[in-house]
Every structure is written in C-alpha cells, then in structure tokens.
Design a protein around this motif. Structure first.
Motif, PDB file in Angstrom:
ATOM      1  N   SER A 143     -15.168  87.321 -99.760  1.00  0.00           N
ATOM      2  CA  SER A 143     -16.139  87.401 -98.668  1.00  0.00           C
ATOM      3  C   SER A 143     -16.401  86.027 -98.052  1.00  0.00           C
ATOM      4  N   THR A 144     -16.491  85.008 -98.892  1.00  0.00           N
ATOM      5  CA  THR A 144     -16.731  83.653 -98.398  1.00  0.00           C
ATOM      6  C   THR A 144     -15.593  83.184 -97.504  1.00  0.00           C
ATOM      7  N   CYS A 145     -14.364  83.374 -97.958  1.00  0.00           N
ATOM      8  CA  CYS A 145     -13.204  82.922 -97.175  1.00  0.00           C
ATOM      9  C   CYS A 145     -13.060  83.713 -95.884  1.00  0.00           C
ATOM     10  N   HIS A 146     -13.387  84.998 -95.920  1.00  0.00           N
ATOM     11  CA  HIS A 146     -13.376  85.775 -94.677  1.00  0.00           C
ATOM     12  C   HIS A 146     -14.437  85.242 -93.725  1.00  0.00           C
ATOM     13  N   GLY A 147     -15.608  84.903 -94.252  1.00  0.00           N
ATOM     14  CA  GLY A 147     -16.662  84.338 -93.409  1.00  0.00           C
ATOM     15  C   GLY A 147     -16.260  83.010 -92.803  1.00  0.00           C
ATOM     16  N   ILE A 148     -15.590  82.153 -93.585  1.00  0.00           N
ATOM     17  CA  ILE A 148     -15.125  80.869 -93.053  1.00  0.00           C
ATOM     18  C   ILE A 148     -14.099  81.093 -91.953  1.00  0.00           C
ATOM     19  N   SER A 149     -13.180  82.013 -92.169  1.00  0.00           N
ATOM     20  CA  SER A 149     -12.151  82.306 -91.161  1.00  0.00           C
ATOM     21  C   SER A 149     -12.780  82.842 -89.880  1.00  0.00           C
ATOM     22  N   GLY A 150     -13.724  83.782 -90.044  1.00  0.00           N
ATOM     23  CA  GLY A 150     -14.392  84.350 -88.873  1.00  0.00           C
ATOM     24  C   GLY A 150     -15.240  83.334 -88.138  1.00  0.00           C
ATOM     25  N   ALA A 151     -15.896  82.446 -88.888  1.00  0.00           N
ATOM     26  CA  ALA A 151     -16.706  81.406 -88.244  1.00  0.00           C
ATOM     27  C   ALA A 151     -15.829  80.486 -87.405  1.00  0.00           C
ATOM     28  N   ALA A 152     -14.640  80.154 -87.904  1.00  0.00           N
ATOM     29  CA  ALA A 152     -13.705  79.356 -87.105  1.00  0.00           C
ATOM     30  C   ALA A 152     -13.334  80.096 -85.829  1.00  0.00           C
ATOM     31  N   GLY A 153     -13.163  81.414 -85.951  1.00  0.00           N
ATOM     32  CA  GLY A 153     -12.857  82.200 -84.757  1.00  0.00           C
ATOM     33  C   GLY A 153     -13.971  82.158 -83.736  1.00  0.00           C
ATOM     34  N   LYS A 154     -15.222  82.257 -84.199  1.00  0.00           N
ATOM     35  CA  LYS A 154     -16.331  82.260 -83.252  1.00  0.00           C
ATOM     36  C   LYS A 154     -16.545  80.886 -82.625  1.00  0.00           C
ATOM     37  N   VAL A 155     -16.182  79.814 -83.323  1.00  0.00           N
ATOM     38  CA  VAL A 155     -16.175  78.498 -82.672  1.00  0.00           C
ATOM     39  C   VAL A 155     -15.164  78.501 -81.537  1.00  0.00           C
ATOM     40  N   GLY A 156     -14.010  79.105 -81.777  1.00  0.00           N
ATOM     41  CA  GLY A 156     -13.034  79.258 -80.710  1.00  0.00           C
ATOM     42  C   GLY A 156     -13.556  80.111 -79.571  1.00  0.00           C
ATOM     43  N   ALA A 157     -14.339  81.152 -79.906  1.00  0.00           N
ATOM     44  CA  ALA A 157     -14.914  82.004 -78.866  1.00  0.00           C
ATOM     45  C   ALA A 157     -15.893  81.226 -77.993  1.00  0.00           C
ATOM     46  N   ILE A 158     -16.702  80.365 -78.605  1.00  0.00           N
ATOM     47  CA  ILE A 158     -17.639  79.552 -77.824  1.00  0.00           C
ATOM     48  C   ILE A 158     -16.873  78.627 -76.880  1.00  0.00           C
ATOM     49  N   ILE A 159     -15.853  77.977 -77.408  1.00  0.00           N
ATOM     50  CA  ILE A 159     -15.050  77.066 -76.581  1.00  0.00           C
ATOM     51  C   ILE A 159     -14.348  77.820 -75.471  1.00  0.00           C
ATOM     52  N   GLY A 160     -13.762  78.974 -75.830  1.00  0.00           N
ATOM     53  CA  GLY A 160     -13.000  79.730 -74.843  1.00  0.00           C
ATOM     54  C   GLY A 160     -13.851  80.332 -73.746  1.00  0.00           C
ATOM     55  N   SER A 161     -14.948  80.981 -74.134  1.00  0.00           N
ATOM     56  CA  SER A 161     -15.753  81.687 -73.135  1.00  0.00           C
ATOM     57  C   SER A 161     -16.489  80.722 -72.214  1.00  0.00           C
TER      58      SER A 161
END
Length: 606
Positions: free
Chosen positions: A467-485
């Motif tokens: 669960s922790t590693c999935h959360g870290i991976s998803g958090a990296a994705g949402k940082v990308g979402a902030i940058i992208g959007s």
C-alpha cells in the motif's frame, strides 16, 4: 522466507521446550521439518487465494472498491463546468459578455485537490500497511462523502467566501480520493486470484469511466431543468439560481460513494495482510471463509502454533533499495509521465477543439454547461470507456508491459498527428478526422499507461510495503498531474499577445504544447519497455521474489547455498533444498558452535 528471519525463527524454535523436549540441539530431520512447515503454513492460504474461482464477492469488491475512483473522475470532469459557472456568476463584468474565471483561480481550483491527493496517497498508503487496509478504508470514503457535500455547501454568496471554503473542501476531497487509490488497488489485488487479478484491478480503475459519464449526465440533466425553469431574461448576467446548479452538481458526486459505505465497512481484512503482516493464520482463515467459497480449516488446525515470519528490513533500508528500488522507480516515473499527459488532455478539452463549437457569447450559463458536458459524454462513450474495458479484457492475455508500452507510443502518434499540423491546418479545419485523432489519445491512454500504472504497483511489492509503495507511485503521478494540467493551461496560450485570453500571459502556443505532450509519451514508452517488470500470470509472492531473485547466496563460514530457482518453481521444493543445505552445515561442529551473528550473513544479488 529470508535467511535472516529463518535464523531468528529457528533460534526461537529450538529454545522452546515444547519443541525440543529440553535438548540443546535438534536432529537434521527435525530442522528440515521445521523449515518446510514454517513455509507451508502461509503458502497454503496464498495458494488458495491464487487458485480460487471467480466468485460473486470479487465483483462486489470491484464495485465497492471502485467508488473512490468513480468520485475522482466525477470531480475531475465536473470541475470544468463548475469553473465556467463560477465565472458567469461571480466574475460578470456587466459589459454584455460572459464572465470568465481568472486563470489563477482556475489553476488553484485544479491544483488544490490534486495537492490533497498527493497527501492522501502518501498518508493513507502508509497507514494501509501500518494498521491494516480495512481499518482506514472506511475513513477514506467518509472523507470523500463529507468533502463532496461540503464543496456544494460552500459558505456564503460573496466571491471571496465561496472560493475560500470551496478550496478547503476540495483539498479535503483530494485527501479522500488520494487515500482511496492505494487502498482500493491493494485490496483488490490481495483478494483476486492469479489468473484474473489484472482484469479485476483494471475493472476497479474503470469505474473512472462511469464517473465521467455520470458527471456529464448529471450536468446535462440539471442544466436542462434549470434552463427550462429559469425566468431570467437575456443571457447575461447569470441568474441567481445558477449558483445552486454548480452546488448540486458537486453534491451529487457523494451519492454513489454513500450508497457503498455499508458494504465497505463490512469488508474483512485481506487474508494476505492478516497472514503475512499481522501473522495471524487463524484469523486469515476465518476471514477468507467469510467471503470466498474456500475451505482452509486444515490450515488453521495444522498451523495454530507456528506463524509465518516477516522480513525485518524497512522501507528506507538498503535492502529495500536493492530488492525493490528499481521497481519503485519504474512505477513512479511511468505514473508521473502519463499523468502529465492525461490530466492536461482531459481538463482542457474545450481549448483544443474550441474552434469547432459555438462561441459561449451566444449562450446562457445553462446552455454552456450543457454543451461542455455533452462533448465530455460523447468522448467518454466513444473512446475513454472502451479504452478502460479493452484493458480489462486483454491485460491478462497480452500483459501489463506490452499494453503500457503500446499505449504510450500510440498516444504519442495521435498527439503528433494533431500537434504538428495544428497551426497551419487543424486550427481552421476542425472536422471528423480531428475528433477521431483526439479520441484515440483517450482510448490508447486508457488502453495503456493510465490503467496499467494503477495495476502494477499493487502487484510488485511485498505485502508489508504494498500500500505504501502504491501510494508513493500514485503521489508521483499526481505531481505530474499538477504540472501537466496547470502547465498546459498557461503554455498553450498563443505566442501573440493580442490573441491571449484575458488574464493570461503569452505562452508557447497549442502546437508546441501538444508536441511536447507527445514527446513525453515517447519517453514513457521507452522507460516502460526497459524498466517495468511483467507481472502477468504470477502470484503476488512470485512478483515480490522476482525483485529479490537470488543469483547467489554467500555464507561467510561454511558451504555456499545454491542459487535460487525460478519464481515459478514449487515453493515447497525450494524450501526442502534449503533445509538439506543447512543440514549439511549442521554436520560441521565448528559452524554449529559459533555465535549465530558471526556465522551467517547473506548477500542478495538482484
């Protein structure tokens, strides 16, 4: 089972009088039996999960677990309409043109919930491993429901008050949605069987498609009702009751989540977490038999005294970095790259195909909201939802890496086909071909990395880190979402100041922005091909071991152990081989009499 934990368990075993009858040492056969028994007691439970037939409970888990993803997509798409309505209501200039929400406010409305999502994924991902998936699962849904209602009930009618309270509740909503990502993926992966695990996790994620569709349908229906019932004359300013419309749209997002709250609270803890992390075999058996048609009473009876050992290295240890660091890098990077593209492409559809639509100056607030939602629904039906379900159907046949790599490259081709000729052709010739290409970017993003990046982190890591590693991976994705959007919002503005929308500064233009997004997809495709491991057709424990694949095990004193066999080799045979080698060492009195801390150390070469 790791050598360090094996050593610890064996010491406890021989020191317990009920096992050794007061003797200071055990026979070789007794030690071999101990090794095989310790490994098998958890293996039988895991094998039963991996081989269990697809049952009604699996489909129930898909729906219950998918509600957080449903709300995520619902909020993502309805906020485009909400910002349009807020502009009409609170930013009317009184000059006969529709009010427009300032770009800084739009950026904040998009970025704040994404920032909350980062916080939720990291915090609840860690809590899911620390205290259990089930214990925090209901909390995540409660936050989603409360914040969805709170967003719609944002206090006041003044601009400052409304935007402040709306931002607060949207940040809270982001935390709840972020919490749901690692918990839902982990729970589904740990309940699913080996053969259909990818399809089940993809089905959970595909609830996003229905969130998009319901968001559009709710907006269209409510906008049509308000438009027909409105007594306002003229198109500007927006009538007072329009303030109720965007609030109702936001509040409705809580309804599906609330309907599944009871079933989420009734879900038991996953057997893998109970057996491997809490090390409670008896409870794991009871939990499995409550929800799945399996009988493991013999496991409970045979193994009530021995519990599976848990490797001792931590998340921030060198062992974790050596065993799983590359996998975590692959998951975080791929998710970061795809979300840069996915969120920018989704949130600003109207900027890309705006030339083909009527100018909003000829519409009232309700008609503009209905137009945006209708286009979103068409794209969802024709490309987004088919992309999700193509993944569901093929992921356990084709494989995760193939779909992810293919999706990146084909999305890049579609973006290049739109972006390269955008200024000299598409900008003035928005036609059916354009919409087909634009639809393909959604199809291959969902039949590709947008779905697989959600699946793979739930399969690669040990139960105590999953669960922790999935959360870290998803958090990296949402940082990308902030940058992208937010980056797309500003970068896509025209280079010519006279053509820049009010409140913005000149950007690089739509054409270079789309080409950059295509380039990001190319990078993601190559990265996926070379770094992302394939997890199809293997148990979660086999996927974990592939990161710790032992090519050589060296011992500082005594006879070297053989290299580990393939992850598809029978686990019991592998443990039996290990027992025989340790028995060989026990024949050596020098090795047997040395302090344990000086006799064994293991080096794992990935």
């Amino acid at each position: 089972m790791s050598m360090s934990s094996l050593s610890t368990d064996f010491s406890s075993f021989i020191s317990d009088p009920k096992h050794n009858n007061g003797r200071s040492s055990l026979s070789h056969l007794e030690f071999a039996a101990f090794l095989i028994s310790s490994e098998n007691m958890a293996s039988e439970i895991l094998a039963a999960l991996d081989s269990a037939a697809t049952q009604c409970y699996h489909f129930k888990t898909i729906v219950v677990s998918g509600m957080g993803l449903f709300t995520d997509a619902y909020d993502l798409f309805c906020i485009v309409v909400v910002t349009k309505l807020i502009g009409r209501i609170y930013y009317d200039n009184g000059d006969g043109t529709p009010g427009v929400t300032p770009p800084l406010v739009v950026s904040a409305m998009i970025g704040i919930p994404l920032l909350g999502t980062v916080v939720g994924q990291l915090l609840f991902g860690w809590l899911g491993d620390k205290v259990g998936r089930r214990r925090v699962y209901g909390v995540a849904l409660s936050i989603i429901i409360f914040s969805s209602v709170g967003s719609g009930l944002s206090i006041g009618r003044t601009k400052k008050c409304v935007l402040t309270t709306l931002s607060f509740f949207r940040f809270l909503l982001g935390i709840g949605i972020g919490a749901d990502y690692p918990l839902s993926a982990t729970i589904m992966s740990e309940f699913a069987n080996r053969a259909t695990r990818g399809a089940f996790i993809a089905a959970v994620f595909s609830m996003q498609g229905f969130g998009i569709l319901v968001s559009s349908a709710v907006t269209v229906v409510l906008s049509a009702v308000f438009d027909k019932a409105s007594r306002a004359s003229g198109k500007f300013p927006a009538p007072d009751e329009a303030d109720l419309l965007w609030r109702l749209i936001l509040i409705f997002g809580s309804v599906p989540a609330a309907l599944t709250f009871y079933w989420r609270m009734m879900m038991p803890e996953t057997a893998r977490y109970t057996a491997l992390v809490e090390q409670n075999i008896r409870q794991a058996v009871k939990d499995m038999e409550k929800v799945l048609a399996v009988s493991l009473r013999r496991v409970e009876e045979d193994n009530t005294e021995n519990e599976p050992s848990q490797p001792t290295y931590g998340l921030f240890s060198r062992q974790f970095l050596r065993h799983h660091g590359r996998d975590l890098l692959a998951c975080t990077t791929s998710w970061f790259l795809v979300d840069v593209v996915f969120y920018s492409n989704n949130l600003f559809q109207s900027l890309i195909y705006g030339a083909a639509l009527k100018k909003p100056i000829n519409m009232n607030a309700y008609q503009e909201a209905k137009r945006i939602a209708t286009v979103q629904a068409i794209i969802a039906i024709c490309s987004t939802i088919p992309g999700y379900w193509a993944t569901v159907l093929l992921i356990d046949r084709v494989g995760r890496v193939t779909i992810q790599t293919m999706g990146f490259f084909l999305t890049a081709l579609a973006l290049f086909a739109i972006g390269i000729p955008y200024d000299f052709y598409w900008d003035n010739h928005i036609n059916g071909g354009f919409f087909v290409l634009y639809g393909l970017t959604f199809f291959f993003c969902n039949f590709g990395p947008n779905t697989t990046t959600f699946i793979v982190p739930a399969e690669l890591f040990p139960a105590r880190f999953r669960s922790t590693c999935h959360g870290i991976s998803g958090a990296a994705g949402k940082v990308g979402a902030i940058i992208g959007s937010i980056g797309f919002l500003w970068a896509s503005q025209s280079r010519h100041k006279a053509e820049v929308e009010e409140g913005y500064v000149p950007g690089i233009g739509m054409e270079p922005t789309l080409i950059i997004l295509g380039g990001i997809c190319v990078v993601g495709g190559f990265f996926s091909y070379f770094f992302t491991p394939e997890t199809m057709g293997r148990s979660l424990e086999e996927n974990e071991e592939s990161g710790i694949e032992m090519k050589e095990i060296r011992v500082t004193r005594g006879v070297p152990l053989p290299a580990a066999t393939s992850s598809t080799t029978d686990r019991t045979s592998r443990v039996a081989d290990l027992a025989l080698n340790v028995m060989h060492r026990l024949r050596n009195p020098l090795w047997r009499n040395r302090n344990r801390s000086e006799t064994t150390s293991t080096t794992v070469n990935p």
